[in-house]
Structures are given as structure tokens and as C-alpha cells.
Design a protein around this motif. Structure first.
Motif, PDB file in Angstrom:
ATOM      1  N   ALA A 154       0.977  -1.055  -0.191  1.00 13.85           N
ATOM      2  CA  ALA A 154      -0.118  -0.015   0.032  1.00 13.85           C
ATOM      3  C   ALA A 154       1.021   1.332   0.052  1.00 13.85           C
ATOM      4  N   GLY A 155       1.813   1.212  -0.998  1.00 10.81           N
ATOM      5  CA  GLY A 155       2.754   2.191  -0.966  1.00 10.81           C
ATOM      6  C   GLY A 155       4.316   1.832  -0.800  1.00 10.81           C
ATOM      7  N   GLY A 189      10.273  -3.806   2.425  1.00 16.64           N
ATOM      8  CA  GLY A 189      10.274  -2.784   3.300  1.00 16.64           C
ATOM      9  C   GLY A 189      10.186  -3.117   4.841  1.00 16.64           C
ATOM     10  N   THR A 190       9.177  -4.197   5.064  1.00 13.51           N
ATOM     11  CA  THR A 190       9.172  -4.579   6.566  1.00 13.51           C
ATOM     12  C   THR A 190       8.702  -6.259   6.373  1.00 13.51           C
ATOM     13  N   VAL A 191       9.102  -7.002   7.469  1.00 14.36           N
ATOM     14  CA  VAL A 191       8.172  -8.088   7.564  1.00 14.36           C
ATOM     15  C   VAL A 191       7.322  -7.852   8.598  1.00 14.36           C
ATOM     16  N   ALA A 192       6.276  -8.368   8.293  1.00 18.62           N
ATOM     17  CA  ALA A 192       5.060  -8.055   9.347  1.00 18.62           C
ATOM     18  C   ALA A 192       4.815  -9.289   9.697  1.00 18.62           C
ATOM     19  N   PHE A 193       4.802  -9.542  11.217  1.00 20.71           N
ATOM     20  CA  PHE A 193       4.237 -10.881  11.758  1.00 20.71           C
ATOM     21  C   PHE A 193       2.891 -10.605  12.428  1.00 20.71           C
ATOM     22  N   ALA A 221       1.697   1.677   7.204  1.00 20.38           N
ATOM     23  CA  ALA A 221       1.880   1.339   5.805  1.00 20.38           C
ATOM     24  C   ALA A 221       1.870  -0.305   5.969  1.00 20.38           C
ATOM     25  N   ALA A 222       2.180  -0.694   6.845  1.00 21.93           N
ATOM     26  CA  ALA A 222       2.085  -2.292   6.802  1.00 21.93           C
ATOM     27  C   ALA A 222       0.454  -2.471   7.134  1.00 21.93           C
ATOM     28  N   ALA A 223      -0.005  -1.771   8.122  1.00 16.13           N
ATOM     29  CA  ALA A 223      -1.606  -2.161   8.322  1.00 16.13           C
ATOM     30  C   ALA A 223      -2.275  -1.874   7.052  1.00 16.13           C
TER      31      ALA A 223
END
Length: 277
Positions: A154-155, A189-193, A221-223
Motif C-alpha cells: 500500500a505504497g 520494506g518490512t516483515v510483518a508478523f 503502511a503495513a497496516a
């Protein structure tokens, strides 16, 4: 130039994710922005200057690199714009997207709502998932069988790995340098757990090694990307859900996400902010 220090996505006035916010009358150079972000030391600092059409030109910098979009810094920017320009809706021109943030004051607290860039997601390659699990010390058996791993955007690009227990989420740990190499290699960009506590309540932890930060206590952004992923999977297609993040860091954060049924449509991400003294 005075950098405002704001904690975004606070929960009952506590926690949140610190961001630097700098408003300037004219854009400053990328080298200046990178140096300021490194000096501030937060996971992101946002820089904004007014455009002739009334919108704001916005760029985001982590201590070590520029990032295309940052949710918590946008929430913090909304609070600063509200405080300095007044409550309202502000159009933001990013490097690769046009978004907006609104700001309202409720009970003496600034509440910001950002409208994200469009969302997209796709299944994560099994080899990518195996590499990530090895990096973070998890096994395939600890993944949530009802929420498959995906790349979500999402960006900013994220790898989302839902886990099947809260205890597994608490154990999240990894080597920062190895994590940076992994994210650079795969353009992440991130690893989201994620752990799903209830139908519309999630716990999250986000590794942000590519930005020089071990973990983010709140990642808007991850949300937003995760919301698009849930919609693509037809797990949640509309309405509002809540993500709690940062609890295992001692920085409890609350992120409210609202989505509509249209696939790929932007989502709304809402949160409260407080000034860091």
C-alpha cells in the motif's frame, strides 16, 4: 529548522511510534533530509513543504535510506498540520502516489486519518517464506493455516507472515544485519508478523532492518497493506478492524483501519498522536 517529535498511534496516551516532522517553506535537498533523519534517529522522519496548489510535497527518510511511504509519520504529520494550519483535510504529494491526511482535535488530542495509496497483494513464494522463517527462527508449523503468507503493498512492499499463537509472536527476534540483507535482496520494506486474536482484532510486530531499525512499534503502511491483503483473500472485505502493535516492546500502539469492498482501493488508517517532550 525545528523538527517536531511526535508519537503516532498512541494507545490511551501511551506508547506509539516516534516520528520526526519537519515543515519547510521550500523543499530542502535529499542529502539534508537524510542527514536530519539520521540525527533524529527515529524509524522515520517526514519532510513536508507547501505546493502552489495548496497540497504538500512529502518525503520520508529512515536513518539510513529514503522510503516511499510511511504510515505512522503521516499520522504524525497530520497532527502537526492540524496544530499549525488548523483542523482539516490535506492533500499530500508523495514520490510515487497522491494521498491525503485529515486532522481533528478530540479532547485535546490530535487524531489523524490517512487515506493510503492503492493496495495490492500476491502469494509469497515458498522459498521466500522458508528463508524468512529461518531468519526469524520460526517453523512452518507456527504459521496460521487460515491466513497464508503474502507480499502486500500500500505504497511500500511488505512480507506478511501470520502466526498461529500469541506466544510465537512474542518470540520474534533476528539479527539486524542479516535482516537488512534479506530485505534488500527481496525488495521488502518490512516483515510483518500478525496474530489474529479476534475476528477484527490483531496483534502485530514489524521488523524494519532495511531502515536500520530492529522493530517498529506501530506501522501504518503495513497496516494498510495488510487490510488490502485481507480484502484480496475475502477474509475481511469492509468495515473497521484494530491492530495492536508494540506491546512486546513496551510501546503499546493502536491502529484503526477501515476498508471498502472495492479490490485495490485505498484504505483509511486512523490514530492518535502526542508530542514527545
Amino acid at each position: 529548522m525545528q523538527v517536531k517529535r511526535i508519537s503516532a498511534f498512541t494507545n490511551n496516551g501511551l506508547g506509539g511510534n516516534p516520528a520526526g516532522v519537519l515543515l519547510t517553506q521550500k523543499p530542502i535537498s535529499a542529502e539534508q533530509m537524510q542527514a536530519i533523519a539520521a540525527e533524529v534517529g527515529y524509524s522515520e522522519t517526514v519532510f513536508a513543504s507547501p505546493n502552489p496548489d495548496g497540497s504538500w510535497r512529502v518525503r520520508y527518510f529512515a536513518p539510513e535510506t529514503e522510503v516511499p511511504f510511511c504510515g505512522h509519520a503521516t499520522i504524525a504529520l497530520g497532527a502537526v498540520l492540524g496544530d499549525t494550519q488548523g483542523p482539516g483535510r490535506y492533500a499530500l504529494s508523495l514520490s510515487k502516489a497522491e494521498i491525503e491526511v485529515s486532522a481533528e482535535e478530540i479532547g485535546g488530542t490530535w487524531v489523524s486519518t490517512l487515506l493510503s495509496p492503492p493496495t495490492r497483494s500476491s502469494p509469497a513464494d515458498p522459498e521466500l517464506v522458508d528463508e524468512a522463517l529461518s531468519l526469524f527462527g520460526y517453523t512452518v508449523d507456527e504459521l496460521d493455516p487460515l491466513l497464508p503468507p503474502r507480499r502486500a503493498n500500500a505504497g511500500t512492499e511488505h512480507l506478511v507472515l501470520p502466526l498461529n499463537t500469541r506466544d510465537a509472536l512474542k518470540r520474534m527476534d533476528y539479527d539486524l544485519d542479516e535482516g537488512r540483507r534479506f530485505m534488500e535482496k527481496h525488495g521488502i520494506g518490512t516483515v510483518a508478523f500478525i496474530f489474529r486474536e479476534e475476528e477484527r482484532r490483531f496483534q502485530a510486530r514489524n521488523a524494519f532492518a532495511i531502515g536500520g531499525v530492529l522493530e517498529d512499534p506501530a506501522t501504518g503502511a503495513a497496516a494498510a497493506a495488510f487490510a488490502g491483503m485481507l480484502r484480496d483473500l475475502q477474509i475481511l472485505s469492509d468495515g473497521t478492524f484494530v491492530i495492536h502493535q508494540g506491546e512486546d516492546m513496551g510501546q503499546p500502539s493502536r491502529i484503526e483501519v477501515t476498508l471498502i469492498e472495492t479490490p485495490g482501493a485505498p484504505v483509511s488508517v486512523r490514530g492518535r498522536s502526542s508530542v514527545i517532550v
